[in-house]
Every structure is written in C-alpha cells, then in structure tokens.
Write an enzyme that holds these catalytic residues in place. Structure first.
Site, mmCIF file in Angstrom:
data_model
loop_
_atom_site.group_PDB
_atom_site.id
_atom_site.type_symbol
_atom_site.label_atom_id
_atom_site.label_comp_id
_atom_site.label_asym_id
_atom_site.label_seq_id
_atom_site.Cartn_x
_atom_site.Cartn_y
_atom_site.Cartn_z
ATOM 1 N N LYS A 12 -28.699 -16.091 14.678
ATOM 2 C CA LYS A 12 -27.544 -16.561 15.443
ATOM 3 C C LYS A 12 -26.305 -15.839 14.927
ATOM 4 O O LYS A 12 -26.057 -15.805 13.715
ATOM 5 C CB LYS A 12 -27.359 -18.074 15.273
ATOM 6 C CG LYS A 12 -26.571 -18.732 16.396
ATOM 7 C CD LYS A 12 -27.371 -18.757 17.697
ATOM 8 C CE LYS A 12 -26.797 -19.730 18.699
ATOM 9 N NZ LYS A 12 -27.572 -19.762 19.956
ATOM 10 N N THR A 57 -32.761 -20.044 17.274
ATOM 11 C CA THR A 57 -31.433 -19.687 16.792
ATOM 12 C C THR A 57 -30.470 -20.865 16.918
ATOM 13 O O THR A 57 -29.522 -20.984 16.138
ATOM 14 C CB THR A 57 -30.877 -18.473 17.544
ATOM 15 O OG1 THR A 57 -30.710 -18.782 18.928
ATOM 16 C CG2 THR A 57 -31.813 -17.274 17.396
ATOM 17 N N HIS A 243 -2.392 6.791 11.420
ATOM 18 C CA HIS A 243 -1.359 7.821 11.442
ATOM 19 C C HIS A 243 -0.020 7.283 11.947
ATOM 20 O O HIS A 243 0.036 6.470 12.876
ATOM 21 C CB HIS A 243 -1.790 8.983 12.340
ATOM 22 C CG HIS A 243 -3.063 9.628 11.909
ATOM 23 N ND1 HIS A 243 -3.185 10.301 10.715
ATOM 24 C CD2 HIS A 243 -4.282 9.710 12.503
ATOM 25 C CE1 HIS A 243 -4.420 10.766 10.596
ATOM 26 N NE2 HIS A 243 -5.110 10.421 11.664
#
Length: 280
Positions: A12, A57, A243
């Site tokens: 899960k 799950t 940047h």
C-alpha cells in the site's frame, strides 16, 4: 519458450497518517506518509490467481493506523515494528519494506503548529527478512541557498560551451540524502538524536563551504555527516542545481550588481554521489 516470475512485491502506497499525542496539555504531532511493500511465496497469485497467501493492501493500511494507536515516536522504530509484524504474522511473507516520510510542523503553542511550503521530509526505510532489520534514514527536498561564496570556473570548454565562468553566484539546491545505520540495539532516543546531528551537520557543511563546484559541496556534506555519526558508513546524496540567472537590466538603463536574479526551472544540473568511510 517458457517464462517465469521474477522478483516482485506488493503493498500500500501513500497511507496518510496524522497522530496526536495527548498525554499532556502540550500535544505531540506526527504527520506521516507510509508505504509498505511485501514479498515472499506469492507465485500462486501471479500464476493462478490463488490469493490464499495474499495479505490485502487494505489490511496493510489498517495495520498502520492500528499500530499508530500505541504511539509513534521515531519513525525508524515505527517502521521496524510494522515490517516485523508483516513478516512474523504472515506465513507467506518473507520480506517487508516500510518507507515513511515525516512532514515537518513547527510548534507555535502547546497545541498549535505551522508548516511552510518548503517541502522538506524526514525519511526512513526499514527492511526485515525474518532475521535482520536494516534501517535507512534521510531527508528529501531540503531546500538550501547561499547568496555568495559560490563559484564555477576552470571547466572543460568545447565548441558547444556557452556558459560563462563566474567567481560569485547563487548556489541553491534541494538535497536528498540517505544513510544506513550500523548500530547495536538502537532505540527512539538514538534515532532522534542521530537524525538531529545528521541534519545539523548537513546544514553546517552547506553554510561553511566556500564552494567551487556543487560536487565539492556534496562531498563536504557527506563528510560532515560521517564525522557527526560514527554509526553511519556511507551517505548517498542527490543535489540538483537550482540555477539562478543574473537578470539583464541594461536595456532599462539600470545596472545589476548581483542583486536581481531569474530563478530557473528546467533543465537543471543534477549532482549525485556517495561519500564513504574508509575501512581502518
């Protein structure tokens, strides 16, 4: 021609858990995202759809919430409790991995908290195979920026190079770092103290290093963490270069003495590396 099943796991992902500790009037808050992954004797479900050995799950999700009822201190120990349970209580499962990301809230009162949008997460991943538990800790998306003491020059130049050299630039990054603990009988106090030391070392190295390259900064960060935590053998780091470009104000009749920058997005430089402790 024949086929066979290779390595596999299931679990899960994205279990959102908030746990409030009300043992005193000064409440404790834990905001976690938990991910589980189980593997073992699962050939039958893949080959024949026989789910006899499958722990759903949804059950894994419910287990996370049920275990939180007894408390969540260091995320490392909570992850290990879960991983050991899934293996020890499920005959078909021989290995479990539990990854946890902790969302940081800053206390502003006994029961009041605030959270910025920086995105920093404390992380852990514990793997348990029925005999040994291995614990990895770390941090992701820790945003850092130096406004000076950073340069980049003397690099390789070819016919496609347009980047100018600079002896003063903004250095910004979002650090992802991970390290494995090699400690005997670690407990909540060890994990909390070790993480605090590691994060502090990371921040200090970034602030203290007069950087001639982001690679140099990466090494300085890894070295400082290793010095701070003897129980760590290596540090794995990923540091994208966020940047910042000096904006051209000449067209408006204005100078720009390193004050106004355009924050870049994509593409970006990505610096990754591992710093290891040498064997004695």
């Amino acid at each position: 021609m024949s086929f066979t099943l290779g390595p596999n796991n299931y679990g899960k992902s994205g279990i959102r858990l908030v746990r409030v500790g009300r043992e005193s009037s000064r409440h404790d808050l834990r905001d976690l995202t938990v991910h589980t992954a189980l593997s073992g004797d699962l050939d039958a479900t893949h080959y024949r759809g026989d789910n006899t050995g499958v722990l759903p799950t949804d059950t894994q999700k419910n287990t996370v919430y049920a275990f939180a009822r007894d408390g969540v201190d260091a995320i490392e120990t909570f992850a290990e409790r879960l991983a050991r349970h899934f293996v020890d209580a499920t005959p078909s499962i021989t290995r479990a991995r539990v990854r946890i990301e902790q969302h940081h809230w800053t206390r502003i009162g006994d029961h009041s908290f605030t959270r910025g949008e920086g995105g920093e997460l404390r992380t852990t991943e514990v793997a348990y195979d029925g005999r040994t538990a291995t614990t990895t800790a770390g941090v992701t998306d820790l945003l850092l920026l130096n406004t000076t003491d950073s340069a980049f020059s003397g690099f390789l130049v070819d016919e496609y190079t347009t980047l100018p050299e600079t002896d003063d630039r903004i250095l910004a990054t979002a650090v992802t770092a991970a390290w494995d603990y090699q400690a005997e009988d670690p407990d909540d106090a060890f994990y909390e103290h070790a993480f605090t030391r590691a994060r502090g070392a990371l921040l200090a190295a970034f602030a203290d290093t007069h950087s001639l390259s982001l690679q140099q900064t990466l090494y300085a960060v890894g070295e400082r963490i290793l010095k701070a935590i003897p129980e760590v053998g290596e540090v794995r780091l990923s540091m994208p270069n966020r940047h910042h470009y000096l904006y051209d104000l000449d067209r408006f009749g204005l100078d720009n003495p390193g004050m106004v920058f355009q924050a870049g997005d994509l593409p970006y430089g990505l610096i990754e590396g591992t710093v290891r402790r040498e064997e004695a």
